[in-house]
Design a protein around this motif. Structure first.
Motif, PDB file in Angstrom:
ATOM      1  N   VAL A  73      20.364  55.485  37.938  1.00 15.02           N
ATOM      2  CA  VAL A  73      19.221  55.061  38.746  1.00 15.02           C
ATOM      3  C   VAL A  73      18.456  56.326  39.117  1.00 15.02           C
ATOM      4  CG1 VAL A  73      18.467  53.878  40.829  1.00 15.02           C
ATOM      5  CG2 VAL A  73      20.516  53.088  39.620  1.00 15.02           C
ATOM      6  N   ALA A  74      17.278  56.481  38.545  1.00 12.46           N
ATOM      7  CA  ALA A  74      16.508  57.716  38.704  1.00 12.46           C
ATOM      8  C   ALA A  74      15.141  57.401  39.276  1.00 12.46           C
ATOM      9  CB  ALA A  74      16.372  58.433  37.363  1.00 12.46           C
ATOM     10  N   GLU A  75      14.809  58.030  40.379  1.00 11.40           N
ATOM     11  CA  GLU A  75      13.486  57.827  40.961  1.00 11.40           C
ATOM     12  C   GLU A  75      12.391  58.260  39.997  1.00 11.40           C
ATOM     13  OE1 GLU A  75      10.974  59.200  44.951  1.00 11.40           O
ATOM     14  OE2 GLU A  75      13.165  59.422  44.860  1.00 11.40           O
ATOM     15  N   GLU A  76      12.677  59.323  39.221  1.00 11.13           N
ATOM     16  CA  GLU A  76      11.752  59.823  38.210  1.00 11.13           C
ATOM     17  C   GLU A  76      12.471  59.818  36.851  1.00 11.13           C
ATOM     18  OE1 GLU A  76       8.680  60.341  38.681  1.00 11.13           O
ATOM     19  OE2 GLU A  76       8.592  60.355  40.875  1.00 11.13           O
ATOM     20  N   PRO A  77      12.416  58.714  36.113  1.00 19.17           N
ATOM     21  CA  PRO A  77      13.142  58.634  34.833  1.00 19.17           C
ATOM     22  C   PRO A  77      12.772  59.743  33.851  1.00 19.17           C
ATOM     23  CG  PRO A  77      12.436  56.452  35.508  1.00 19.17           C
ATOM     24  CD  PRO A  77      11.780  57.423  36.459  1.00 19.17           C
ATOM     25  N   VAL A  78      11.530  60.228  33.913  1.00 19.11           N
ATOM     26  CA  VAL A  78      11.107  61.284  32.978  1.00 19.11           C
ATOM     27  C   VAL A  78      11.976  62.532  33.130  1.00 19.11           C
ATOM     28  CG1 VAL A  78       9.186  62.781  32.297  1.00 19.11           C
ATOM     29  CG2 VAL A  78       8.748  60.403  32.910  1.00 19.11           C
ATOM     30  N   ASP A  79      12.449  62.799  34.356  1.00 18.47           N
ATOM     31  CA  ASP A  79      13.269  63.986  34.589  1.00 18.47           C
ATOM     32  C   ASP A  79      14.586  63.938  33.825  1.00 18.47           C
ATOM     33  OD1 ASP A  79      11.299  64.882  36.275  1.00 18.47           O
ATOM     34  OD2 ASP A  79      12.341  64.312  38.128  1.00 18.47           O
ATOM     35  N   GLU A  80      15.033  62.739  33.450  1.00 19.71           N
ATOM     36  CA  GLU A  80      16.317  62.602  32.755  1.00 19.71           C
ATOM     37  C   GLU A  80      16.245  63.097  31.315  1.00 19.71           C
ATOM     38  OE1 GLU A  80      19.145  61.607  34.245  1.00 19.71           O
ATOM     39  OE2 GLU A  80      17.939  61.566  36.082  1.00 19.71           O
ATOM     40  N   ILE A  81      15.058  63.228  30.775  1.00 22.07           N
ATOM     41  CA  ILE A  81      14.922  63.628  29.366  1.00 22.07           C
ATOM     42  C   ILE A  81      15.426  65.040  29.136  1.00 22.07           C
ATOM     43  CG2 ILE A  81      13.218  64.090  27.540  1.00 22.07           C
ATOM     44  CD1 ILE A  81      11.684  61.640  28.617  1.00 22.07           C
ATOM     45  N   ASP A  82      15.259  65.916  30.119  1.00 20.01           N
ATOM     46  CA  ASP A  82      15.730  67.297  29.964  1.00 20.01           C
ATOM     47  C   ASP A  82      17.236  67.373  29.765  1.00 20.01           C
ATOM     48  OD1 ASP A  82      13.190  68.330  30.208  1.00 20.01           O
ATOM     49  OD2 ASP A  82      13.359  68.753  32.355  1.00 20.01           O
ATOM     50  N   ASP A  83      17.970  66.382  30.273  1.00 22.86           N
ATOM     51  CA  ASP A  83      19.432  66.411  30.200  1.00 22.86           C
ATOM     52  C   ASP A  83      19.995  65.757  28.948  1.00 22.86           C
ATOM     53  OD1 ASP A  83      19.554  67.690  32.672  1.00 22.86           O
ATOM     54  OD2 ASP A  83      19.637  65.798  33.779  1.00 22.86           O
ATOM     55  N   LEU A  84      19.152  65.193  28.095  1.00 15.77           N
ATOM     56  CA  LEU A  84      19.650  64.504  26.903  1.00 15.77           C
ATOM     57  C   LEU A  84      20.144  65.516  25.876  1.00 15.77           C
ATOM     58  CD1 LEU A  84      16.935  61.738  26.360  1.00 15.77           C
ATOM     59  CD2 LEU A  84      19.101  61.577  27.618  1.00 15.77           C
ATOM     60  N   PRO A  85      21.252  65.210  25.190  1.00 15.27           N
ATOM     61  CA  PRO A  85      21.707  66.091  24.120  1.00 15.27           C
ATOM     62  C   PRO A  85      20.704  66.110  22.967  1.00 15.27           C
ATOM     63  CG  PRO A  85      23.409  64.492  24.741  1.00 15.27           C
ATOM     64  CD  PRO A  85      22.137  64.044  25.375  1.00 15.27           C
ATOM     65  N   ALA A  86      20.646  67.231  22.260  1.00 11.90           N
ATOM     66  CA  ALA A  86      19.827  67.274  21.043  1.00 11.90           C
ATOM     67  C   ALA A  86      20.333  66.216  20.073  1.00 11.90           C
ATOM     68  CB  ALA A  86      19.909  68.653  20.409  1.00 11.90           C
ATOM     69  N   GLY A  87      19.416  65.610  19.331  1.00 14.05           N
ATOM     70  CA  GLY A  87      19.805  64.570  18.387  1.00 14.05           C
ATOM     71  C   GLY A  87      20.012  63.210  19.012  1.00 14.05           C
ATOM     72  N   SER A  88      19.523  63.018  20.229  1.00 13.73           N
ATOM     73  CA  SER A  88      19.694  61.728  20.893  1.00 13.73           C
ATOM     74  C   SER A  88      18.832  60.648  20.246  1.00 13.73           C
ATOM     75  CB  SER A  88      19.319  61.838  22.378  1.00 13.73           C
ATOM     76  OG  SER A  88      20.257  62.592  23.095  1.00 13.73           O
ATOM     77  N   TYR A  89      19.213  59.406  20.512  1.00 16.92           N
ATOM     78  CA  TYR A  89      18.450  58.227  20.121  1.00 16.92           C
ATOM     79  C   TYR A  89      17.779  57.722  21.402  1.00 16.92           C
ATOM     80  CZ  TYR A  89      20.964  58.127  15.673  1.00 16.92           C
ATOM     81  OH  TYR A  89      21.466  58.440  14.437  1.00 16.92           O
ATOM     82  N   CYS A  90      16.469  57.784  21.454  1.00 14.42           N
ATOM     83  CA  CYS A  90      15.721  57.452  22.664  1.00 14.42           C
ATOM     84  C   CYS A  90      15.004  56.117  22.481  1.00 14.42           C
ATOM     85  CB  CYS A  90      14.708  58.542  22.986  1.00 14.42           C
ATOM     86  SG  CYS A  90      15.442  60.187  23.205  1.00 14.42           S
ATOM     87  N   ILE A  91      15.194  55.211  23.426  1.00 10.80           N
ATOM     88  CA  ILE A  91      14.584  53.887  23.370  1.00 10.80           C
ATOM     89  C   ILE A  91      13.838  53.672  24.677  1.00 10.80           C
ATOM     90  CG2 ILE A  91      15.018  51.410  23.180  1.00 10.80           C
ATOM     91  CD1 ILE A  91      17.640  52.153  21.713  1.00 10.80           C
TER      92      ILE A  91
END
Length: 285
Positions: free
Chosen positions: A151-169
């Motif tokens: 649960v993220a107040e700013e979902p965009v901030d979570e992108i920095d923490d994604l591993p390289a090669g992620s599948y983003c939907i």
């Protein structure tokens, strides 16, 4: 000693890949027992196939398989003698079986109707799933095993923490949020797959806005919108979710291990007809 059965169950519950090593055959005079098993993870080994240099070599091979993402089950024959520090002749045949190899790190943005239909499907695949939304009340009471609710107040901030090669939907309730997520994902440009729910009209609008922000057309082209396998028709959340999950499977089967911006997702070769996504958007969130 922690036996291999319990170790395998625990590792699979934790979503940690491992290799099951089994003695298939003993040839000649050797002290090992056919059928003995051990489980090897990246950090630990559980149970034993008899110790010694053979067991050490088996652990090396198993960890090489884990590091490379190798998925095939295979046999290896070891001649027992000076090369393995054995004083007797003979040979041992070992079976190596990959277990629970994670093939896709998936980030799903949006807990609307389609997200709630899609995430349980992904949880049943060799995936690790981050499910992200700002609205805690949209998540179901029971989160599938192997899924991390964020649960993220700013979902965009979570992108920095994604591993390289992620599948983003991306399938949120807000078009502006979809655009900001899209920009952040394309700015990183190290994903294995990026799908955005919507119509061709939505794609065209996003392309114009991204171009105005200075994004290269080649980078934007990697965005899959509409997403999903076009032959899977339907407006129901489950139907849309199945088409998206099918595309994820096709992509990781084709490109597992290619975690670079240059990896060419198989989704690019698939039909893009998904008008039902657009028709369903208003009702799905």
């Amino acid at each position: 000693m922690y036996n291999w059965i319990d170790a395998l169950a625990d590792l699979q519950n934790q979503g940690e890949p491992c290799v099951l090593v089994t003695i298939i055959e003993e040839l000649g005079s050797t002290p090992r027992n056919a059928g003995s098993k051990m489980v090897v993870s990246a950090r630990q080994a559980f149970d034993t196939i008899g110790g010694g240099h053979l067991e050490y070599k088996a652990m090396q091979i198993a960890r090489d398989m884990l590091a490379s993402g190798r998925q095939d089950t295979h046999l290896e024959r070891f001649s027992l003698g000076a090369s393995l520090g054995q004083c007797c002749g003979g040979a041992t045949v070992l079976l190596f079986e990959p277990m629970g190899q994670v093939q896709a790190q998936v980030a799903v943005f949006g807990a609307g109707h389609v997200g709630r239909a899609l995430v349980p499907l992904l949880a049943g695949l060799p995936c690790r799933v981050r499910w992200i939304d700002s609205r805690e009340e949209e998540f179901p009471g029971q989160i599938p095993h192997g899924v991390r609710k964020i649960v993220a107040e700013e979902p965009v901030d979570e992108i920095d923490d994604l591993p390289a090669g992620s599948y983003c939907i991306v399938m949120t309730h807000n078009h502006q949020l979809d655009l900001e997520l899209t920009a952040a994902i394309l700015r990183r440009n190290d994903f294995a797959y990026f799908g955005l729910i919507g119509s061709r009209t939505k794609r065209t609008k996003f392309e114009h806005r991204l171009r105005d922000r200075g994004f290269d057309a080649g980078v934007v082209q990697r965005m899959r919108c509409p997403m999903g396998i076009g032959e899977v028709k339907g407006k129901l959340p489950a139907e849309i979710a199945i088409s998206i999950a099918g595309e994820i499977i096709a992509t990781y089967n084709a490109n597992f291990g290619q975690h670079t911006a240059g990896a060419e997702p198989i989704a690019k070769l698939l039909p893009v007809s998904r008008r039902s996504q657009a028709a369903h958007l208003k009702a799905s969130n």
